[in-house]
Design a protein around this motif. Sequence first.
Motif, PDB file in Angstrom:
ATOM      1  N   ASP A 158      45.341 -20.399  38.386  1.00 49.43           N
ATOM      2  CA  ASP A 158      44.709 -19.267  39.070  1.00 49.43           C
ATOM      3  C   ASP A 158      43.774 -18.512  38.135  1.00 49.43           C
ATOM      4  O   ASP A 158      42.667 -18.123  38.519  1.00 49.43           O
ATOM      5  CB  ASP A 158      45.778 -18.299  39.602  1.00 49.43           C
ATOM      6  CG  ASP A 158      46.274 -18.674  40.983  1.00 49.43           C
ATOM      7  OD1 ASP A 158      45.577 -19.417  41.690  1.00 49.43           O
ATOM      8  OD2 ASP A 158      47.373 -18.227  41.348  1.00 49.43           O
ATOM      9  N   THR A 159      44.220 -18.295  36.903  1.00 48.59           N
ATOM     10  CA  THR A 159      43.424 -17.580  35.909  1.00 48.59           C
ATOM     11  C   THR A 159      42.377 -18.482  35.282  1.00 48.59           C
ATOM     12  O   THR A 159      41.243 -18.067  35.031  1.00 48.59           O
ATOM     13  CB  THR A 159      44.337 -17.018  34.806  1.00 48.59           C
ATOM     14  OG1 THR A 159      45.333 -16.193  35.387  1.00 48.59           O
ATOM     15  CG2 THR A 159      43.541 -16.223  33.780  1.00 48.59           C
ATOM     16  N   GLY A 160      42.762 -19.724  35.036  1.00 47.62           N
ATOM     17  CA  GLY A 160      41.911 -20.616  34.266  1.00 47.62           C
ATOM     18  C   GLY A 160      40.940 -21.462  35.056  1.00 47.62           C
ATOM     19  O   GLY A 160      40.190 -22.250  34.464  1.00 47.62           O
ATOM     20  N   LEU A 161      40.898 -21.319  36.379  1.00 45.90           N
ATOM     21  CA  LEU A 161      40.047 -22.173  37.212  1.00 45.90           C
ATOM     22  C   LEU A 161      38.583 -22.184  36.759  1.00 45.90           C
ATOM     23  O   LEU A 161      37.984 -23.270  36.640  1.00 45.90           O
ATOM     24  CB  LEU A 161      40.156 -21.739  38.673  1.00 45.90           C
ATOM     25  CG  LEU A 161      39.458 -22.616  39.710  1.00 45.90           C
ATOM     26  CD1 LEU A 161      40.014 -24.034  39.712  1.00 45.90           C
ATOM     27  CD2 LEU A 161      39.598 -22.001  41.110  1.00 45.90           C
ATOM     28  N   PRO A 162      37.964 -21.046  36.467  1.00 49.29           N
ATOM     29  CA  PRO A 162      36.555 -21.105  36.026  1.00 49.29           C
ATOM     30  C   PRO A 162      36.377 -21.883  34.722  1.00 49.29           C
ATOM     31  O   PRO A 162      35.378 -22.580  34.551  1.00 49.29           O
ATOM     32  CB  PRO A 162      36.178 -19.634  35.843  1.00 49.29           C
ATOM     33  CG  PRO A 162      37.139 -18.873  36.705  1.00 49.29           C
ATOM     34  CD  PRO A 162      38.427 -19.648  36.631  1.00 49.29           C
ATOM     35  N   VAL A 163      37.354 -21.778  33.820  1.00 49.83           N
ATOM     36  CA  VAL A 163      37.278 -22.514  32.556  1.00 49.83           C
ATOM     37  C   VAL A 163      37.378 -24.012  32.807  1.00 49.83           C
ATOM     38  O   VAL A 163      36.619 -24.814  32.241  1.00 49.83           O
ATOM     39  CB  VAL A 163      38.380 -22.043  31.592  1.00 49.83           C
ATOM     40  CG1 VAL A 163      38.434 -22.927  30.347  1.00 49.83           C
ATOM     41  CG2 VAL A 163      38.148 -20.591  31.192  1.00 49.83           C
ATOM     42  N   LEU A 164      38.316 -24.409  33.662  1.00 51.16           N
ATOM     43  CA  LEU A 164      38.462 -25.825  33.991  1.00 51.16           C
ATOM     44  C   LEU A 164      37.169 -26.391  34.575  1.00 51.16           C
ATOM     45  O   LEU A 164      36.730 -27.488  34.197  1.00 51.16           O
ATOM     46  CB  LEU A 164      39.601 -26.025  34.992  1.00 51.16           C
ATOM     47  CG  LEU A 164      41.024 -25.904  34.460  1.00 51.16           C
ATOM     48  CD1 LEU A 164      42.010 -25.930  35.621  1.00 51.16           C
ATOM     49  CD2 LEU A 164      41.337 -27.026  33.483  1.00 51.16           C
ATOM     50  N   LEU A 165      36.564 -25.664  35.476  1.00 51.97           N
ATOM     51  CA  LEU A 165      35.338 -26.144  36.109  1.00 51.97           C
ATOM     52  C   LEU A 165      34.204 -26.242  35.095  1.00 51.97           C
ATOM     53  O   LEU A 165      33.434 -27.210  35.105  1.00 51.97           O
ATOM     54  CB  LEU A 165      34.953 -25.223  37.266  1.00 51.97           C
ATOM     55  CG  LEU A 165      35.901 -25.255  38.466  1.00 51.97           C
ATOM     56  CD1 LEU A 165      35.533 -24.159  39.465  1.00 51.97           C
ATOM     57  CD2 LEU A 165      35.885 -26.618  39.147  1.00 51.97           C
ATOM     58  N   ALA A 166      34.103 -25.253  34.210  1.00 48.71           N
ATOM     59  CA  ALA A 166      33.042 -25.285  33.203  1.00 48.71           C
ATOM     60  C   ALA A 166      33.249 -26.442  32.235  1.00 48.71           C
ATOM     61  O   ALA A 166      32.294 -27.144  31.866  1.00 48.71           O
ATOM     62  CB  ALA A 166      33.007 -23.958  32.447  1.00 48.71           C
ATOM     63  N   ALA A 169      32.467 -29.824  33.863  1.00 51.56           N
ATOM     64  CA  ALA A 169      31.025 -30.032  34.008  1.00 51.56           C
ATOM     65  C   ALA A 169      30.365 -30.409  32.686  1.00 51.56           C
ATOM     66  O   ALA A 169      29.312 -31.058  32.674  1.00 51.56           O
ATOM     67  CB  ALA A 169      30.378 -28.764  34.564  1.00 51.56           C
ATOM     68  N   ALA A 170      30.989 -30.012  31.566  1.00 51.14           N
ATOM     69  CA  ALA A 170      30.392 -30.240  30.252  1.00 51.14           C
ATOM     70  C   ALA A 170      30.909 -31.488  29.557  1.00 51.14           C
ATOM     71  O   ALA A 170      30.499 -31.779  28.430  1.00 51.14           O
ATOM     72  CB  ALA A 170      30.637 -29.016  29.364  1.00 51.14           C
ATOM     73  N   LEU A 171      31.796 -32.253  30.202  1.00 49.51           N
ATOM     74  CA  LEU A 171      32.341 -33.454  29.569  1.00 49.51           C
ATOM     75  C   LEU A 171      31.235 -34.453  29.249  1.00 49.51           C
ATOM     76  O   LEU A 171      30.332 -34.681  30.052  1.00 49.51           O
ATOM     77  CB  LEU A 171      33.368 -34.120  30.484  1.00 49.51           C
ATOM     78  CG  LEU A 171      34.748 -33.464  30.598  1.00 49.51           C
ATOM     79  CD1 LEU A 171      35.573 -34.192  31.641  1.00 49.51           C
ATOM     80  CD2 LEU A 171      35.472 -33.462  29.250  1.00 49.51           C
ATOM     81  N   LEU A 192      38.799 -28.249  42.316  1.00 48.34           N
ATOM     82  CA  LEU A 192      38.722 -28.903  41.020  1.00 48.34           C
ATOM     83  C   LEU A 192      38.111 -30.301  41.138  1.00 48.34           C
ATOM     84  O   LEU A 192      37.327 -30.715  40.287  1.00 48.34           O
ATOM     85  CB  LEU A 192      40.117 -28.982  40.403  1.00 48.34           C
ATOM     86  CG  LEU A 192      40.689 -27.649  39.920  1.00 48.34           C
ATOM     87  CD1 LEU A 192      42.188 -27.768  39.671  1.00 48.34           C
ATOM     88  CD2 LEU A 192      39.979 -27.183  38.657  1.00 48.34           C
ATOM     89  N   GLY A 193      38.474 -31.008  42.195  1.00 51.45           N
ATOM     90  CA  GLY A 193      37.905 -32.333  42.395  1.00 51.45           C
ATOM     91  C   GLY A 193      36.405 -32.287  42.569  1.00 51.45           C
ATOM     92  O   GLY A 193      35.673 -33.102  42.003  1.00 51.45           O
ATOM     93  N   ALA A 194      35.937 -31.316  43.346  1.00 50.19           N
ATOM     94  CA  ALA A 194      34.497 -31.177  43.549  1.00 50.19           C
ATOM     95  C   ALA A 194      33.783 -30.828  42.251  1.00 50.19           C
ATOM     96  O   ALA A 194      32.605 -31.145  42.066  1.00 50.19           O
ATOM     97  CB  ALA A 194      34.216 -30.107  44.605  1.00 50.19           C
ATOM     98  N   GLY A 195      34.532 -30.186  41.335  1.00 49.71           N
ATOM     99  CA  GLY A 195      33.948 -29.802  40.052  1.00 49.71           C
ATOM    100  C   GLY A 195      34.054 -30.851  38.976  1.00 49.71           C
ATOM    101  O   GLY A 195      33.609 -30.619  37.843  1.00 49.71           O
ATOM    102  N   GLY A 196      34.673 -31.992  39.281  1.00 53.32           N
ATOM    103  CA  GLY A 196      34.705 -33.078  38.319  1.00 53.32           C
ATOM    104  C   GLY A 196      36.035 -33.372  37.678  1.00 53.32           C
ATOM    105  O   GLY A 196      36.132 -34.260  36.830  1.00 53.32           O
ATOM    106  N   VAL A 197      37.106 -32.640  38.053  1.00 56.67           N
ATOM    107  CA  VAL A 197      38.432 -32.947  37.522  1.00 56.67           C
ATOM    108  C   VAL A 197      38.974 -34.166  38.256  1.00 56.67           C
ATOM    109  O   VAL A 197      38.914 -34.243  39.489  1.00 56.67           O
ATOM    110  CB  VAL A 197      39.386 -31.742  37.675  1.00 56.67           C
ATOM    111  CG1 VAL A 197      40.804 -32.101  37.227  1.00 56.67           C
ATOM    112  CG2 VAL A 197      38.866 -30.557  36.867  1.00 56.67           C
ATOM    113  N   VAL A 232      36.731 -40.926  42.920  1.00 56.46           N
ATOM    114  CA  VAL A 232      36.160 -41.061  41.595  1.00 56.46           C
ATOM    115  C   VAL A 232      35.249 -42.280  41.567  1.00 56.46           C
ATOM    116  O   VAL A 232      35.679 -43.369  41.945  1.00 56.46           O
ATOM    117  CB  VAL A 232      37.280 -41.211  40.534  1.00 56.46           C
ATOM    118  CG1 VAL A 232      36.666 -41.299  39.146  1.00 56.46           C
ATOM    119  CG2 VAL A 232      38.261 -40.051  40.636  1.00 56.46           C
ATOM    120  N   ALA A 233      34.008 -42.105  41.133  1.00 57.09           N
ATOM    121  CA  ALA A 233      33.071 -43.224  41.045  1.00 57.09           C
ATOM    122  C   ALA A 233      33.493 -44.173  39.938  1.00 57.09           C
ATOM    123  O   ALA A 233      34.011 -43.742  38.920  1.00 57.09           O
ATOM    124  CB  ALA A 233      31.665 -42.711  40.808  1.00 57.09           C
TER     125      ALA A 233
END
Length: 233
Positions: A158-166, A169-171, A192-197, A232-233
Motif C-alpha cells: 500500500d505504501t510502496g506501490l509508487p516505488v514498485l512501479l517506478a 519501469a526502470a529495469l 502492478l502487472g500493467a506497470g511491468g511487475v 508476459v511477452a
Amino acid sequence: MHRAVLEVIALDAEDAVAAQDGGADRLELVTDMAADGLTPSAAVFASVRAAVDLPVRVMLRLADGFSAGGDAGVAELVRRADELREAGAAEFVLGFLDEGGLLDVAAMERVVDALDGCAWTFHRALDHAADRDAVRKAVAGLPGADLCLTAGAAGGVDTGLPVLLAEAAALSPGDPGLMAGGGLRLEHVPVLGAGGVRAFHVGGAVRAGGWDGQVSAGAVREWRAVVDGVLVA
C-alpha cells in the motif's frame, strides 16, 4: 505470451500440496513466521520435495531482522546451505544488510559462493535498506540473483506501490526482476502487472486462518485467476 509467476509461502508438505493444487508456480519454504520466516530443516525440505514437483526456494535466514549474524552467523548459514543442497535444494532466498543499512557484501559473497551458481531471490531486506538503488545495484552484481522480493516500502505494498512501479519501469536487461510481496492484495495485481511487475508473492493471504492455518488451495486458485491476467511477452 505466458503468465506471470505466483509464488506461495509454504511451511510444510501440506502447505506445498495445497499451493500446487491451487496453481502456484513456485514455493518459498520457510519456518517460524513469527520471525518473518527462517531457514527450515533439511528434513522439512525433503518432505516438501517428495510431495510436490514445483520449484522450491528455501530461506537462508537464522533470526528476525536482516543481519547475517557476524562471522559465526555466516558460517552457520553456509553450513545450512550446504546441508540443504545435499538434500536437493537448488534455489534459495536470502538478503543481509550491514549496520548502515547497505548490502552486507562480505556476508552475501560468502553465502552466495556456497550456493555455487544456484538461483536466489534477494528478499525484503531491500525494503529496510538505507539506499534502495545502491543495494539493488550491488545485488545485481552477485551471481545467481534473479529476483528481488519487495513491497516497495517497509510498511507494505500500500505504501510502496509508487516505488514498485517506478523501479519496474526502470529495469534494464540483466537486472534481477521484481517480485511484489508484503501486504500484497488482489487489487494490487492488475496495477502492478500493467506497470511491468511479473512475479507475485503471497503468504497469509492464502491461509484461511492466517498463519495458524494451512494454505488453502481455493484461495491460491483465486490468486491464480487474477495473476493470470498479467501476460508476459
